[in-house]
Design a protein around this motif. Structure first.
Motif, mmCIF file in Angstrom:
data_model
loop_
_atom_site.group_PDB
_atom_site.id
_atom_site.type_symbol
_atom_site.label_atom_id
_atom_site.label_comp_id
_atom_site.label_asym_id
_atom_site.label_seq_id
_atom_site.Cartn_x
_atom_site.Cartn_y
_atom_site.Cartn_z
ATOM 1 N N GLY A 34 -4.088 1.363 -9.674
ATOM 2 C CA GLY A 34 -4.619 1.988 -8.472
ATOM 3 C C GLY A 34 -3.899 3.283 -8.137
ATOM 4 O O GLY A 34 -4.525 4.278 -7.740
ATOM 5 N N THR A 35 -2.585 3.283 -8.333
ATOM 6 C CA THR A 35 -1.809 4.500 -8.062
ATOM 7 C C THR A 35 -2.187 5.626 -9.014
ATOM 8 O O THR A 35 -2.303 6.789 -8.608
ATOM 9 N N LEU A 36 -2.405 5.287 -10.275
ATOM 10 C CA LEU A 36 -2.847 6.303 -11.236
ATOM 11 C C LEU A 36 -4.203 6.874 -10.847
ATOM 12 O O LEU A 36 -4.437 8.084 -10.938
ATOM 13 N N CYS A 37 -5.096 5.996 -10.391
ATOM 14 C CA CYS A 37 -6.437 6.438 -9.985
ATOM 15 C C CYS A 37 -6.383 7.320 -8.735
ATOM 16 O O CYS A 37 -7.258 8.172 -8.528
ATOM 17 N N SER A 38 -5.355 7.104 -7.912
ATOM 18 C CA SER A 38 -5.245 7.897 -6.677
ATOM 19 C C SER A 38 -5.037 9.379 -6.978
ATOM 20 O O SER A 38 -5.377 10.233 -6.162
ATOM 21 N N TRP A 39 -4.486 9.685 -8.148
ATOM 22 C CA TRP A 39 -4.290 11.088 -8.519
ATOM 23 C C TRP A 39 -5.632 11.804 -8.592
ATOM 24 O O TRP A 39 -5.752 12.963 -8.180
ATOM 25 N N VAL A 40 -6.629 11.107 -9.119
ATOM 26 C CA VAL A 40 -7.976 11.689 -9.224
ATOM 27 C C VAL A 40 -8.573 11.867 -7.830
ATOM 28 O O VAL A 40 -9.183 12.903 -7.529
ATOM 29 N N LEU A 41 -8.413 10.852 -6.977
ATOM 30 C CA LEU A 41 -8.961 10.939 -5.622
ATOM 31 C C LEU A 41 -8.352 12.099 -4.847
ATOM 32 O O LEU A 41 -9.046 12.801 -4.115
ATOM 33 N N ASN A 82 -10.010 15.346 -5.421
ATOM 34 C CA ASN A 82 -11.427 15.491 -5.089
ATOM 35 C C ASN A 82 -11.801 15.144 -3.650
ATOM 36 O O ASN A 82 -12.910 15.456 -3.213
ATOM 37 N N PHE A 83 -10.909 14.472 -2.916
ATOM 38 C CA PHE A 83 -11.235 14.064 -1.553
ATOM 39 C C PHE A 83 -10.091 14.409 -0.608
ATOM 40 O O PHE A 83 -8.932 14.549 -1.030
ATOM 41 N N GLY A 84 -10.428 14.515 0.674
ATOM 42 C CA GLY A 84 -9.419 14.827 1.672
ATOM 43 C C GLY A 84 -8.493 13.659 1.929
ATOM 44 O O GLY A 84 -8.861 12.501 1.731
ATOM 45 N N ARG A 85 -7.286 13.955 2.378
ATOM 46 C CA ARG A 85 -6.281 12.917 2.643
ATOM 47 C C ARG A 85 -6.768 11.930 3.701
ATOM 48 O O ARG A 85 -6.593 10.729 3.569
ATOM 49 N N ARG A 86 -7.398 12.449 4.742
ATOM 50 C CA ARG A 86 -7.858 11.591 5.838
ATOM 51 C C ARG A 86 -8.899 10.582 5.344
ATOM 52 O O ARG A 86 -8.834 9.401 5.684
ATOM 53 N N ILE A 87 -9.848 11.052 4.528
ATOM 54 C CA ILE A 87 -10.891 10.168 4.008
ATOM 55 C C ILE A 87 -10.282 9.063 3.152
ATOM 56 O O ILE A 87 -10.605 7.878 3.301
ATOM 57 N N ILE A 88 -9.402 9.440 2.236
ATOM 58 C CA ILE A 88 -8.781 8.459 1.337
ATOM 59 C C ILE A 88 -7.972 7.443 2.137
ATOM 60 O O ILE A 88 -8.085 6.219 1.922
ATOM 61 N N TYR A 89 -7.170 7.932 3.066
ATOM 62 C CA TYR A 89 -6.266 7.049 3.812
ATOM 63 C C TYR A 89 -7.046 6.096 4.720
ATOM 64 O O TYR A 89 -6.820 4.880 4.700
ATOM 65 N N ASN A 90 -7.977 6.647 5.503
ATOM 66 C CA ASN A 90 -8.717 5.805 6.448
ATOM 67 C C ASN A 90 -9.646 4.813 5.744
ATOM 68 O O ASN A 90 -9.777 3.665 6.168
ATOM 69 N N THR A 91 -10.309 5.274 4.664
ATOM 70 C CA THR A 91 -11.182 4.374 3.913
ATOM 71 C C THR A 91 -10.375 3.256 3.267
ATOM 72 O O THR A 91 -10.772 2.079 3.304
ATOM 73 N N GLY A 92 -9.249 3.611 2.686
ATOM 74 C CA GLY A 92 -8.383 2.606 2.070
ATOM 75 C C GLY A 92 -7.860 1.613 3.081
ATOM 76 O O GLY A 92 -7.837 0.399 2.826
ATOM 77 N N LEU A 93 -7.455 2.101 4.242
ATOM 78 C CA LEU A 93 -6.927 1.215 5.285
ATOM 79 C C LEU A 93 -8.012 0.271 5.790
ATOM 80 O O LEU A 93 -7.753 -0.915 6.018
ATOM 81 N N ALA A 94 -9.232 0.778 5.934
ATOM 82 C CA ALA A 94 -10.351 -0.063 6.365
ATOM 83 C C ALA A 94 -10.628 -1.156 5.334
ATOM 84 O O ALA A 94 -10.883 -2.318 5.685
ATOM 85 N N TRP A 134 -6.791 -6.409 -3.217
ATOM 86 C CA TRP A 134 -6.104 -5.782 -2.080
ATOM 87 C C TRP A 134 -5.009 -4.838 -2.571
ATOM 88 O O TRP A 134 -4.892 -3.711 -2.093
ATOM 89 N N ASN A 135 -4.211 -5.295 -3.548
ATOM 90 C CA ASN A 135 -3.115 -4.453 -4.036
ATOM 91 C C ASN A 135 -3.634 -3.238 -4.792
ATOM 92 O O ASN A 135 -3.026 -2.167 -4.754
ATOM 93 N N PHE A 136 -4.780 -3.390 -5.466
ATOM 94 C CA PHE A 136 -5.390 -2.238 -6.128
ATOM 95 C C PHE A 136 -5.815 -1.197 -5.092
ATOM 96 O O PHE A 136 -5.564 0.006 -5.270
ATOM 97 N N CYS A 137 -6.441 -1.649 -4.017
ATOM 98 C CA CYS A 137 -6.878 -0.733 -2.948
ATOM 99 C C CYS A 137 -5.686 -0.066 -2.281
ATOM 100 O O CYS A 137 -5.746 1.112 -1.922
ATOM 101 N N TYR A 138 -4.612 -0.820 -2.137
ATOM 102 C CA TYR A 138 -3.397 -0.240 -1.551
ATOM 103 C C TYR A 138 -2.849 0.867 -2.454
ATOM 104 O O TYR A 138 -2.499 1.952 -1.992
ATOM 105 N N GLY A 139 -2.760 0.580 -3.752
ATOM 106 C CA GLY A 139 -2.256 1.577 -4.693
ATOM 107 C C GLY A 139 -3.183 2.774 -4.828
ATOM 108 O O GLY A 139 -2.745 3.873 -5.183
ATOM 109 N N LEU A 140 -4.453 2.566 -4.513
ATOM 110 C CA LEU A 140 -5.439 3.637 -4.604
ATOM 111 C C LEU A 140 -5.406 4.558 -3.385
ATOM 112 O O LEU A 140 -5.827 5.706 -3.473
ATOM 113 N N SER A 141 -4.908 4.062 -2.270
ATOM 114 C CA SER A 141 -5.026 4.831 -1.029
ATOM 115 C C SER A 141 -3.742 4.883 -0.202
ATOM 116 O O SER A 141 -2.953 5.823 -0.330
ATOM 117 N N VAL A 142 -3.519 3.890 0.610
ATOM 118 C CA VAL A 142 -2.437 3.925 1.597
ATOM 119 C C VAL A 142 -1.064 4.135 0.957
ATOM 120 O O VAL A 142 -0.244 4.901 1.470
#
Length: 207
Positions: free
Chosen positions: A81-88, A91-103, A138-146
Protein backbone atom coordinates in the motif's frame (compact mmCIF):
# COMPACT_ATOMS: atom_id res chain seq x y z
CA UNK A 1 28.55 19.08 -0.72
CA UNK A 2 28.64 22.81 -1.52
CA UNK A 3 24.86 22.79 -2.12
CA UNK A 4 24.29 21.03 1.21
CA UNK A 5 26.40 23.60 3.04
CA UNK A 6 24.58 26.48 1.33
CA UNK A 7 21.16 24.97 2.05
CA UNK A 8 22.08 24.53 5.71
CA UNK A 9 23.28 28.15 5.89
CA UNK A 10 20.07 29.47 4.32
CA UNK A 11 17.88 27.43 6.67
CA UNK A 12 19.78 28.68 9.71
CA UNK A 13 19.37 32.22 8.44
CA UNK A 14 15.68 31.73 7.85
CA UNK A 15 14.99 30.22 11.27
CA UNK A 16 17.14 32.70 13.19
CA UNK A 17 15.21 34.39 15.97
CA UNK A 18 12.20 32.03 15.85
CA UNK A 19 10.85 30.21 18.91
CA UNK A 20 8.32 27.45 19.55
CA UNK A 21 5.88 30.17 20.58
CA UNK A 22 5.86 31.35 16.95
CA UNK A 23 4.22 28.04 15.95
CA UNK A 24 1.13 29.06 17.92
CA UNK A 25 0.90 32.68 16.84
CA UNK A 26 -2.14 33.54 14.77
CA UNK A 27 -0.30 33.45 11.45
CA UNK A 28 1.03 29.92 12.04
CA UNK A 29 -1.51 28.42 14.47
CA UNK A 30 -3.73 26.74 11.86
CA UNK A 31 -0.72 25.18 10.16
CA UNK A 32 0.53 23.83 13.48
CA UNK A 33 -2.89 22.43 14.38
CA UNK A 34 -3.11 20.62 11.03
CA UNK A 35 0.38 19.18 11.50
CA UNK A 36 -0.46 17.98 15.02
CA UNK A 37 -3.80 16.59 13.86
CA UNK A 38 -2.62 14.55 10.87
CA UNK A 39 0.29 13.08 12.85
CA UNK A 40 -1.87 12.15 15.86
CA UNK A 41 -4.50 10.55 13.62
CA UNK A 42 -1.85 8.00 12.63
CA UNK A 43 -2.08 6.64 16.16
CA UNK A 44 -5.79 7.17 16.70
CA UNK A 45 -6.67 5.37 13.46
CA UNK A 46 -5.32 2.14 14.95
CA UNK A 47 -1.83 1.63 13.53
CA UNK A 48 -0.47 0.58 16.93
CA UNK A 49 -2.30 -2.71 16.36
CA UNK A 50 0.56 -3.67 14.00
CA UNK A 51 2.73 -4.59 16.98
CA UNK A 52 0.03 -6.90 18.29
CA UNK A 53 -1.02 -8.36 14.92
CA UNK A 54 -0.32 -12.05 15.65
CA UNK A 55 -1.86 -11.88 19.11
CA UNK A 56 -4.78 -9.93 17.71
CA UNK A 57 -5.54 -12.60 15.11
CA UNK A 58 -5.22 -15.29 17.78
CA UNK A 59 -7.79 -13.49 19.90
CA UNK A 60 -10.04 -13.32 16.86
CA UNK A 61 -10.11 -17.12 16.86
CA UNK A 62 -7.48 -18.17 14.31
CA UNK A 63 -5.05 -21.04 15.07
CA UNK A 64 -1.62 -19.78 16.15
CA UNK A 65 0.15 -20.77 12.92
CA UNK A 66 -2.56 -19.17 10.79
CA UNK A 67 -2.51 -16.05 12.95
CA UNK A 68 1.24 -15.73 12.32
CA UNK A 69 0.72 -16.15 8.57
CA UNK A 70 -2.00 -13.50 8.63
CA UNK A 71 0.28 -11.09 10.50
CA UNK A 72 2.93 -11.50 7.78
CA UNK A 73 0.28 -10.75 5.16
CA UNK A 74 -0.85 -7.81 7.30
CA UNK A 75 2.61 -6.24 7.16
CA UNK A 76 3.15 -7.16 3.49
CA UNK A 77 -0.06 -5.47 2.36
CA UNK A 78 0.87 -2.37 4.36
CA UNK A 79 4.19 -2.29 2.50
CA UNK A 80 2.51 -2.72 -0.89
CA UNK A 81 0.00 0.00 0.00
CA UNK A 82 2.84 2.39 0.80
CA UNK A 83 4.46 1.71 -2.57
CA UNK A 84 1.14 2.36 -4.30
CA UNK A 85 0.79 5.66 -2.43
CA UNK A 86 3.71 7.03 -4.45
CA UNK A 87 1.55 6.80 -7.57
CA UNK A 88 -1.42 8.43 -5.83
CA UNK A 89 0.72 11.32 -4.61
CA UNK A 90 1.74 12.06 -8.18
CA UNK A 91 -1.84 12.12 -9.47
CA UNK A 92 -4.15 13.26 -6.66
CA UNK A 93 -4.24 16.01 -4.06
CA UNK A 94 -3.14 15.35 -0.49
CA UNK A 95 -6.55 16.24 0.93
CA UNK A 96 -8.38 13.78 -1.36
CA UNK A 97 -5.99 10.92 -0.58
CA UNK A 98 -5.98 11.55 3.16
CA UNK A 99 -9.72 12.09 3.65
CA UNK A 100 -10.73 9.23 1.35
CA UNK A 101 -8.30 6.88 3.07
CA UNK A 102 -9.48 7.93 6.52
CA UNK A 103 -13.12 7.40 5.52
CA UNK A 104 -12.25 3.90 4.23
CA UNK A 105 -10.51 3.08 7.52
CA UNK A 106 -13.57 4.20 9.50
CA UNK A 107 -15.91 2.03 7.42
CA UNK A 108 -13.63 -1.01 7.68
CA UNK A 109 -13.23 -0.66 11.44
CA UNK A 110 -16.97 -0.28 11.84
CA UNK A 111 -17.66 -3.46 9.84
CA UNK A 112 -14.97 -5.36 11.78
CA UNK A 113 -16.44 -4.23 15.09
CA UNK A 114 -19.98 -5.20 14.04
CA UNK A 115 -18.88 -8.67 12.88
CA UNK A 116 -17.36 -9.31 16.28
CA UNK A 117 -20.79 -8.80 17.88
CA UNK A 118 -22.56 -11.43 15.73
CA UNK A 119 -24.06 -14.19 17.92
CA UNK A 120 -22.02 -17.39 17.81
CA UNK A 121 -18.99 -15.55 16.48
CA UNK A 122 -16.41 -17.79 18.16
CA UNK A 123 -17.86 -20.93 16.50
CA UNK A 124 -18.21 -19.37 13.04
CA UNK A 125 -14.90 -19.98 11.21
CA UNK A 126 -15.86 -18.21 7.94
CA UNK A 127 -16.85 -15.13 9.92
CA UNK A 128 -13.54 -15.16 11.79
CA UNK A 129 -11.61 -15.43 8.51
CA UNK A 130 -13.67 -12.66 6.92
CA UNK A 131 -13.04 -10.37 9.86
CA UNK A 132 -9.32 -11.12 9.90
CA UNK A 133 -9.12 -10.54 6.12
CA UNK A 134 -10.75 -7.15 6.57
CA UNK A 135 -7.92 -6.28 8.95
CA UNK A 136 -5.48 -6.95 6.11
CA UNK A 137 -7.50 -4.71 3.80
CA UNK A 138 -7.51 -2.07 6.53
CA UNK A 139 -3.71 -2.08 6.73
CA UNK A 140 -3.45 -1.84 2.95
CA UNK A 141 -5.72 1.23 2.97
CA UNK A 142 -3.67 2.72 5.78
CA UNK A 143 -0.43 2.22 3.86
CA UNK A 144 -2.09 3.66 0.77
CA UNK A 145 -3.26 6.87 2.42
CA UNK A 146 -3.08 7.99 6.04
CA UNK A 147 0.28 6.40 6.84
CA UNK A 148 2.65 7.89 4.25
CA UNK A 149 0.60 10.94 3.21
CA UNK A 150 0.72 12.17 6.80
CA UNK A 151 4.45 12.87 6.50
CA UNK A 152 3.99 14.72 3.22
CA UNK A 153 1.29 16.96 4.71
CA UNK A 154 3.32 17.46 7.88
CA UNK A 155 6.26 18.88 5.93
CA UNK A 156 4.28 20.84 3.35
CA UNK A 157 1.73 22.49 5.63
CA UNK A 158 4.19 24.05 8.08
CA UNK A 159 5.49 27.55 7.44
CA UNK A 160 9.06 27.49 6.12
CA UNK A 161 10.39 29.76 8.85
CA UNK A 162 9.20 27.47 11.67
CA UNK A 163 9.09 24.16 9.80
CA UNK A 164 11.50 22.26 12.04
CA UNK A 165 9.77 23.53 15.17
CA UNK A 166 6.30 22.71 13.83
CA UNK A 167 7.42 19.18 13.03
CA UNK A 168 8.93 18.87 16.51
CA UNK A 169 5.67 19.99 18.16
CA UNK A 170 3.63 17.59 16.00
CA UNK A 171 6.02 14.73 16.80
CA UNK A 172 5.78 15.42 20.54
CA UNK A 173 1.98 15.46 20.33
CA UNK A 174 1.94 12.18 18.43
CA UNK A 175 4.28 10.64 21.00
CA UNK A 176 1.96 11.63 23.85
CA UNK A 177 -1.03 10.08 22.09
CA UNK A 178 1.12 7.03 21.38
CA UNK A 179 1.94 6.61 25.07
CA UNK A 180 -1.77 6.55 25.88
CA UNK A 181 -2.47 3.93 23.21
CA UNK A 182 0.53 1.82 24.24
CA UNK A 183 -0.89 1.62 27.75
CA UNK A 184 -4.51 1.17 26.69
CA UNK A 185 -4.24 -1.46 23.93
CA UNK A 186 -2.92 -4.39 26.05
CA UNK A 187 -5.60 -3.73 28.65
CA UNK A 188 -8.37 -3.58 26.05
CA UNK A 189 -7.48 -6.72 24.10
CA UNK A 190 -6.28 -9.10 26.84
CA UNK A 191 -8.86 -11.79 27.75
CA UNK A 192 -8.24 -11.34 31.49
CA UNK A 193 -8.86 -7.60 31.27
CA UNK A 194 -11.38 -5.74 29.06
CA UNK A 195 -11.42 -8.60 26.51
CA UNK A 196 -12.94 -6.56 23.68
CA UNK A 197 -11.29 -8.71 20.96
CA UNK A 198 -11.93 -7.19 17.52
CA UNK A 199 -14.69 -5.05 18.98
CA UNK A 200 -11.67 -2.92 19.78
CA UNK A 201 -12.09 -1.56 16.23
CA UNK A 202 -15.35 0.13 17.13
CA UNK A 203 -13.73 1.69 20.21
CA UNK A 204 -11.40 3.58 17.87
CA UNK A 205 -14.43 5.00 16.11
CA UNK A 206 -15.98 6.11 19.38
CA UNK A 207 -12.78 7.90 20.34
Amino acid sequence: MAMMIETDRLEQELEAGTTYFDCFQRINRRRTEIAMGVYSIQVISGIYLVGYATYFFTLAGLPTDKAFDMSIGFLALGFVGTLCSWVLLENFGRRIIYNTGLAALVVLLLVIGILDCVPGYTENAPLIWAQSSLMLVWNFCYGLSVGPVCFVILCEVSATKVRSKTIAVATATQALVGIVMTIAIPYLINPDQANVRLRFASIYLES
